[in-house]
Scaffold this motif. Structure first.
Motif, mmCIF file in Angstrom:
data_model
loop_
_atom_site.group_PDB
_atom_site.id
_atom_site.type_symbol
_atom_site.label_atom_id
_atom_site.label_comp_id
_atom_site.label_asym_id
_atom_site.label_seq_id
_atom_site.Cartn_x
_atom_site.Cartn_y
_atom_site.Cartn_z
ATOM 1 N N ILE A 1 0.846 -1.201 0.000
ATOM 2 C CA ILE A 1 0.000 0.000 0.000
ATOM 3 C C ILE A 1 0.882 1.252 0.000
ATOM 4 C CG2 ILE A 1 -1.788 1.299 1.216
ATOM 5 C CD1 ILE A 1 -2.970 -1.250 2.191
ATOM 6 N N ILE A 2 2.002 1.179 0.700
ATOM 7 C CA ILE A 2 2.897 2.342 0.743
ATOM 8 C C ILE A 2 3.374 2.732 -0.656
ATOM 9 C CG2 ILE A 2 5.199 3.117 1.467
ATOM 10 C CD1 ILE A 2 4.701 1.772 4.126
ATOM 11 N N VAL A 3 3.615 1.741 -1.520
ATOM 12 C CA VAL A 3 4.048 2.097 -2.879
ATOM 13 C C VAL A 3 2.846 2.341 -3.801
ATOM 14 C CG1 VAL A 3 6.305 1.010 -2.857
ATOM 15 C CG2 VAL A 3 4.330 -0.335 -3.542
ATOM 16 N N LEU B 1 12.870 3.273 3.168
ATOM 17 C CA LEU B 1 12.862 4.695 2.800
ATOM 18 C C LEU B 1 12.445 4.870 1.345
ATOM 19 C CD1 LEU B 1 13.536 7.445 4.012
ATOM 20 C CD2 LEU B 1 15.829 7.208 3.050
ATOM 21 N N HIS B 2 12.982 3.991 0.499
ATOM 22 C CA HIS B 2 12.664 4.091 -0.926
ATOM 23 C C HIS B 2 11.188 3.797 -1.191
ATOM 24 C CE1 HIS B 2 17.082 3.570 -2.378
ATOM 25 N NE2 HIS B 2 16.867 4.683 -1.712
ATOM 26 N N LEU B 3 10.614 2.860 -0.404
ATOM 27 C CA LEU B 3 9.188 2.569 -0.585
ATOM 28 C C LEU B 3 8.351 3.824 -0.359
ATOM 29 C CD1 LEU B 3 8.587 -0.941 1.059
ATOM 30 C CD2 LEU B 3 9.063 -0.373 -1.321
ATOM 31 N N PHE B 4 8.655 4.544 0.735
ATOM 32 C CA PHE B 4 7.914 5.779 1.011
ATOM 33 C C PHE B 4 8.146 6.795 -0.112
ATOM 34 C CE2 PHE B 4 7.791 4.206 5.414
ATOM 35 C CZ PHE B 4 6.474 4.498 5.729
ATOM 36 N N GLY C 1 5.105 8.215 -2.311
ATOM 37 C CA GLY C 1 4.834 9.646 -2.243
ATOM 38 C C GLY C 1 4.723 10.246 -3.630
ATOM 39 N N GLY C 2 5.592 9.793 -4.524
ATOM 40 C CA GLY C 2 5.552 10.281 -5.903
ATOM 41 C C GLY C 2 4.285 9.859 -6.606
ATOM 42 N N VAL C 3 3.916 8.586 -6.406
ATOM 43 C CA VAL C 3 2.702 8.066 -7.057
ATOM 44 C C VAL C 3 1.478 8.845 -6.574
ATOM 45 C CG1 VAL C 3 1.161 6.071 -7.232
ATOM 46 C CG2 VAL C 3 3.632 5.758 -7.418
#
Lengths: 320, 312
Positions: free
Chosen positions: A67-69, A188-191, A195-197
């Motif tokens: 869900i985070i991504v 960190l990269h997942l967030f 966030g970008g999506v």
């Protein structure tokens, strides 16, 4: 501490989401249940509650990763049923237990690759996987039955240091997820990707040098592995393989994450919120059972809760 | 890519799957290929075929409707449980349309106005409806279907069953509506690019709400046909239809926001499923195999579209 608590009630400048609200709900639910019923605050009921909540808690933690991504995994329930079916096969535990996690990892890998490389919408890809895996599970075990390795049963039903075993499963699952989400670059990269999506800038993370596809694939693998862990736990609890035990689990997992302030559009969510969300669902189920509410009505109430919670989270994008 | 290949790849997969299954059947069981036998098999998928008309509409505006199962179950329960013993056929039809319309309105409001994920909303609505029906019926089959409903469903004109003709008529109506009406243009514009449509003055939110309301009404019609097809009410009827409808729609060349397949692509998608069930029965493949085949078909169709849209 105060600042941290305050951040749970603010939607601004926090990737953790509104986790303060579920915290208040948990406190209120516990207070109400303790005052209204005599059974709730007993040692027996609390131990039972922890054991009941654990599979959902573990599955919800897995769902949090995708869900985070900005994704969603609808195959979680099938992975859970599939895991119990594998464990009920006639083979030694040293073969079965690794097999469950290898196969679940493979499921997550396929989900992730189909979504990222073949450009299929996550909901469609994981829905198809839900069907395929359910079919395979029903071939392996058409109706519930079979034997589960004794080591799993003791690891789920026993107690250690005066605490019931499920507590340790929870500690391990939460610890592992905390390390992955907050202690590694992966988390960190997942967030960053999510966030970008959510902001409508799919390329943002890529432009910062994040390997977007690889991290998304790993998120789906993590989700399936946590689902398998939930399946192993459930197998130890029901002491058999059951092709239907995971039915609708993915929705409960999504509900738990969403109640915990995780936004389904991606980028915003927290582990502590998700754990609180799962605890809320478990407390509600416990309370409704004590009040003798029909399981069918309980299902309907959970559906309504999911609808209400996601209805309160406004997002920019319309559609899926 | 070679232009001939490109043209061939643009044909919705449903037509290929349909032809392939027909060929398999022709080789394995040529005697099954007579109009009477096929008519009966096609008649069975008519509820699915009608549901697909709603599904393709919402999918063209980049949404999805998985609540059809709950709608079908609830309407089936109301008709078979004799909750309203005095109700006439017309009353049942009005009740069904009211339920379908109300559920569609709720879905549309949540998706278009509240901007909630359509999958979550419609699944949650379905769960609520299913839970409600199971509670009302305590999990037991409610009762018999009124006889006249079965009789209407059984009418045949030569080898052509009435439900199949009805389905053809509904599909033609949807085709006309999407081709000729202003609303059809709105649907196309919203699917193509919602933002651009909004800037050009298309009422995007209303178009999506209307698509969901129509899908709800269509699900109610599917529920009536489904009820006519069975003799005794059930608490499980129709639950797998929404997902099959999504699969048939994708197979027919309609994916989120893109409608190259029109309405006849999904129509053949449904026919493919009818043939698939025949072939599976012929080869003695049971339920687990059907689940796997459904999953694989959804996946293959989606991969094909993903691959094509990536290449432009």
């Amino acid at each position: 501490m105060i600042a941290f608590l305050r951040s749970g009630f603010s939607t601004r400048r926090s990737r953790n989401g509104l986790w303060g609200v579920p915290l208040v709900i948990v406190v209120l639910l516990v207070a109400v249940l303790t005052l209204a019923t005599e059974q709730f605050a007993t040692r027996e009921n609390l131990f039972n509650l922890v054991a009941q909540a654990m599979p959902l808690l573990i599955a919800a933690i897995g769902q949090l990763f995708v869900i985070i991504v900005g994704g969603l995994d609808l195959s979680v329930g099938s992975v859970i049923s599939f895991s119990t079916a594998i464990l009920s096969l006639d083979a030694p535990a040293v073969v079965l237990i690794p097999a469950v996690f290898v196969l679940a990892g493979l499921v997550g890998l396929i989900n992730g690759l189909v979504i990222t490389r073949l450009n299929v919408h996550p909901i469609i890809a994981t829905l198809a996987m839900q069907y395929i895996l359910l079919g395979i599970t029903r071939i392996l075990r058409p109706v519930s039955g079979g034997d589960i390795p004794q080591i799993i049963i003791s690891a789920v039903q026993g107690s250690f240091l005066g605490l019931p075993m499920p507590v340790f499963w929870g500690v391990i699952a939460i610890g592992l997820a905390a390390k992955l989400l907050y202690g590694t670059r992966f988390g960190l990269h997942l967030f960053g990707i999510g966030g970008g999506v959510a902001a409508g800038m799919e390329d943002a993370a890529r432009n910062f040098g994040i390997r977007v596809d690889r991290n998304i694939v790993l998120a789906y693998v993590a989700c399936s592995l946590f689902a398998a862990l939930a399946g192993v736990f459930l197998a130890g609890r029901i002491v058999s393989g059951d092709p239907n035990v995971g039915l609708l689990f993915e929705l409960d997992a999504i509900t738990a994450a969403a109640i915990g302030g995780t936004q389904l559009s991606g980028g915003v969510g927290s582990l502590h919120g998700t754990v609180l969300g799962a605890v809320i669902l478990a407390l509600l189920a416990n309370g409704m059972n004590m009040a003798n509410i029909s399981p069918f009505v309980q299902t309907a109430i959970k559906g309504g809760l999911l609808l209400a919670i996601v209805g309160l989270q406004s997002r920019k994008k319309m559609g899926l | 890519m070679n232009p001939v290949l490109r043209r061939l790849a643009a044909v919705p997969p449903a037509y290929y799957v349909f032809a392939l299954l027909l060929l398999v059947l022709w080789i394995a069981r040529p005697n099954m290929l007579n109009p009477n036998v096929l008519g009966i098999f096609v008649r069975q998928v008519v509820p699915l075929g009608i549901l697909v008309l709603g599904q393709l509409l919402v999918m063209r505006v980049r949404s999805i409707d998985l609540s059809g199962g709950g709608v079908i179950l609830l309407i089936n329960y109301i008709i078979t449980s004799r909750t309203f013993p005095e109700a006439s056929g017309l009353m049942f039809i009005l009740m069904a349309l009211a339920i379908g319309g109300a559920v569609g309105l709720l879905n549309g409001y949540m998706v278009a106005k509240r901007r909630v994920s359509a999958v979550i909303v419609t699944l949650a609505v379905s769960i609520i409806l299913v839970g409600l029906v199971q509670f009302l019926s305590s999990g037991k089959p409610p009762g018999d279907v009124p006889k006249y409903m079965n009789e209407i469903f059984d009418i045949k004109y030569g080898p052509l069953p009435l439900p199949v003709l009805f389905w053809l008529g509904c599909t033609a109506l949807m085709w006309l509506a999407l081709q000729r009406s202003v609303y059809g243009r709105y649907v196309e514009a919203v699917g193509e690019n919602a933002e651009a449509a909004a800037f050009s003055g298309v009422p995007v939110e209303r178009t999506v709400v209307a698509a969901h309301v129509l899908a709800g009404l269509i699900a109610a019609v599917a529920a009536l046909v489904q009820t006519g097809s069975i003799a005794v009410g059930s608490v499980r009827v129709g639950l797998d239809l929404p997902i099959l409808a999504v699969a048939a729609t994708i197979l027919g060349g309609v994916v989120f926001g893109r409608g190259e397949g029109g309405v006849w692509g999904p129509f053949f998608g449904v026919l493919s499923f009818a043939l698939l069930f025949v072939v599976m029965t012929v080869f003695g493949i049971d339920d687990p195999g059907k689940l796997i085949a459904q999953g694989v078909i959804i996946l293959m169709a989606a991969i094909l579209y993903g691959w094509r849209s990536k290449r432009g």
